[in-house]
Design a protein around this motif. Structure first.
Motif, mmCIF file in Angstrom:
data_model
loop_
_atom_site.group_PDB
_atom_site.id
_atom_site.type_symbol
_atom_site.label_atom_id
_atom_site.label_comp_id
_atom_site.label_asym_id
_atom_site.label_seq_id
_atom_site.Cartn_x
_atom_site.Cartn_y
_atom_site.Cartn_z
ATOM 1 N N HIS A 1 10.900 9.328 4.051
ATOM 2 C CA HIS A 1 11.630 8.268 4.745
ATOM 3 C C HIS A 1 12.114 8.749 6.108
ATOM 4 N N GLY B 1 16.657 2.857 -2.816
ATOM 5 C CA GLY B 1 18.049 3.195 -2.519
ATOM 6 C C GLY B 1 18.596 2.344 -1.391
ATOM 7 N N ALA B 2 19.112 2.980 -0.348
ATOM 8 C CA ALA B 2 19.702 2.243 0.771
ATOM 9 C C ALA B 2 18.725 2.088 1.935
ATOM 10 N N LEU C 1 16.091 0.249 4.162
ATOM 11 C CA LEU C 1 15.790 -1.163 4.402
ATOM 12 C C LEU C 1 14.519 -1.303 5.232
ATOM 13 N N ASN C 2 13.848 -2.408 5.024
ATOM 14 C CA ASN C 2 12.709 -2.788 5.858
ATOM 15 C C ASN C 2 11.637 -1.706 5.997
ATOM 16 N N LEU C 3 11.227 -1.127 4.889
ATOM 17 C CA LEU C 3 10.155 -0.140 4.967
ATOM 18 C C LEU C 3 8.828 -0.827 4.723
ATOM 19 N N SER C 4 7.806 -0.367 5.427
ATOM 20 C CA SER C 4 6.500 -0.980 5.226
ATOM 21 C C SER C 4 5.647 -0.053 4.369
ATOM 22 N N GLY C 5 4.870 -0.638 3.501
ATOM 23 C CA GLY C 5 3.940 0.146 2.687
ATOM 24 C C GLY C 5 4.631 1.035 1.673
#
Lengths: 105, 198
Positions: free
Chosen positions: A43, A78-79, A81-85
């Protein structure tokens, strides 16, 4: 190939993380045996070596991303946000020889 | 462009805090910190609200993004007011968070006992021993009875100490991994409503 530590030692401590130059190697003793991954959370580079590990999954202490320790796949965001794939831990090739773990760095 | 890359040119929105009169504040306290990191690392930390839920568990019960638009975010924080006693008592507060310029962040938080806390963070980069450092001026303003001003100063000092220690380790590592060429997992370009954290 670099020797990191023995399987017996890892079995006792369950997880081990160390920097080798630019690479951070994370060794986990899972229910299905030894696994070697990069110690940087995919991340934002969090310290997975400091995360909570229960033998099946590991949590990043920065944002709480959870990963399956056996196949490296992300199981909870978890916390984040807005992750792609899909996020997945970066595996390191390794071999176990005479009870010692050798990782290709 | 990633959300952490903020251009020098700031659009003409997001200056709403100027409309709030803070001249009534009778308490002001400034904490100055020096960090061996560039401003972009500090700004990443100050605009990354998710980590509050995990890294700052001693001082915060939770942090939830209610609304986010441009450089302005409305947040709900669960604040452990008695963190110094390690009591598990927390109060909900609402924070208006604004990035005014790339080097200047400010927010206005409601207090559980009434009133507001107005906070400004001014950052300035400088070079020391061929390394980029940042000076951070963290200014707190509020209105409170004069009798509790010494307590407020003590409280803010303790609060900042705890948060700074927790953030410092994070900043140090973030700086290291970025210098080693680490790339963040890409963000989704679709902006969704925030419904709390899992």
């Amino acid at each position: 190939m670099k020797i990191i530590l023995s399987v017996n030692e890892l079995k006792k401590i369950k997880k081990y993380c160390e920097w080798f130059g630019d690479q951070e190697v994370l060794l986990l003793y899972t229910e299905e045996g030894v696994r070697a991954y990069s110690g940087m959370c995919p991340h934002q580079g969090g310290p997975l070596g400091e995360g909570y590990f229960n033998g099946k999954s590991i949590l990043c202490p920065w944002h709480g991303c959870g990963f399956n320790a056996i196949n490296g796949k992300c199981i909870s965001y978890g916390a984040c946000l807005n992750l792609s794939g899909e996020m997945i831990l970066t595996p390191f090739p390794f071999i176990v020889k005479n009870g010692d773990i050798y990782v290709e760095i | 462009m990633s959300k952490y890359e903020i251009p020098d040119e700031i659009p003409a929105f997001g200056h709403y805090l100027e409309k709030i009169n803070n001249q009534d504040c009778n308490f002001e306290y400034c904490e100055v910190m020096h960090a061996p990191f560039p401003i972009k690392i500090l700004r990443w930390n100050m605009t990354d609200f998710g980590h509050v839920n995990w890294v700052h568990r001693r001082c915060y019960h939770h942090c939830k993004v209610l609304v986010h638009t441009g450089r302005v975010t409305l947040l709900e924080y669960g604040v452990n007011q008695f963190f110094f006693l390690k009591l598990p008592i927390w109060f909900n507060t609402v924070m208006y968070h604004e990035i005014k310029t790339p080097n200047y962040i400010r927010h206005l938080s409601s207090s559980p006992l009434g009133g507001y806390t107005y906070t400004e963070m001014k950052m300035e980069e400088y070079i020391k021993n061929n390394k980029v450092w940042t000076r951070i001026d963290h200014i707190y303003k509020m209105r409170a009875s004069k009798f509790i001003h010494p307590f407020l100063r003590w409280f803010i000092r303790r609060w900042t100490d705890v948060l700074w220690k927790e953030d410092y380790a994070m900043l140090e590592r973030r700086n290291k991994v970025l210098n080693l060429g680490f790339k963040d997992h890409p963000e989704d370009t679709v902006v969704r409503a925030h419904d709390g954290f899992g």
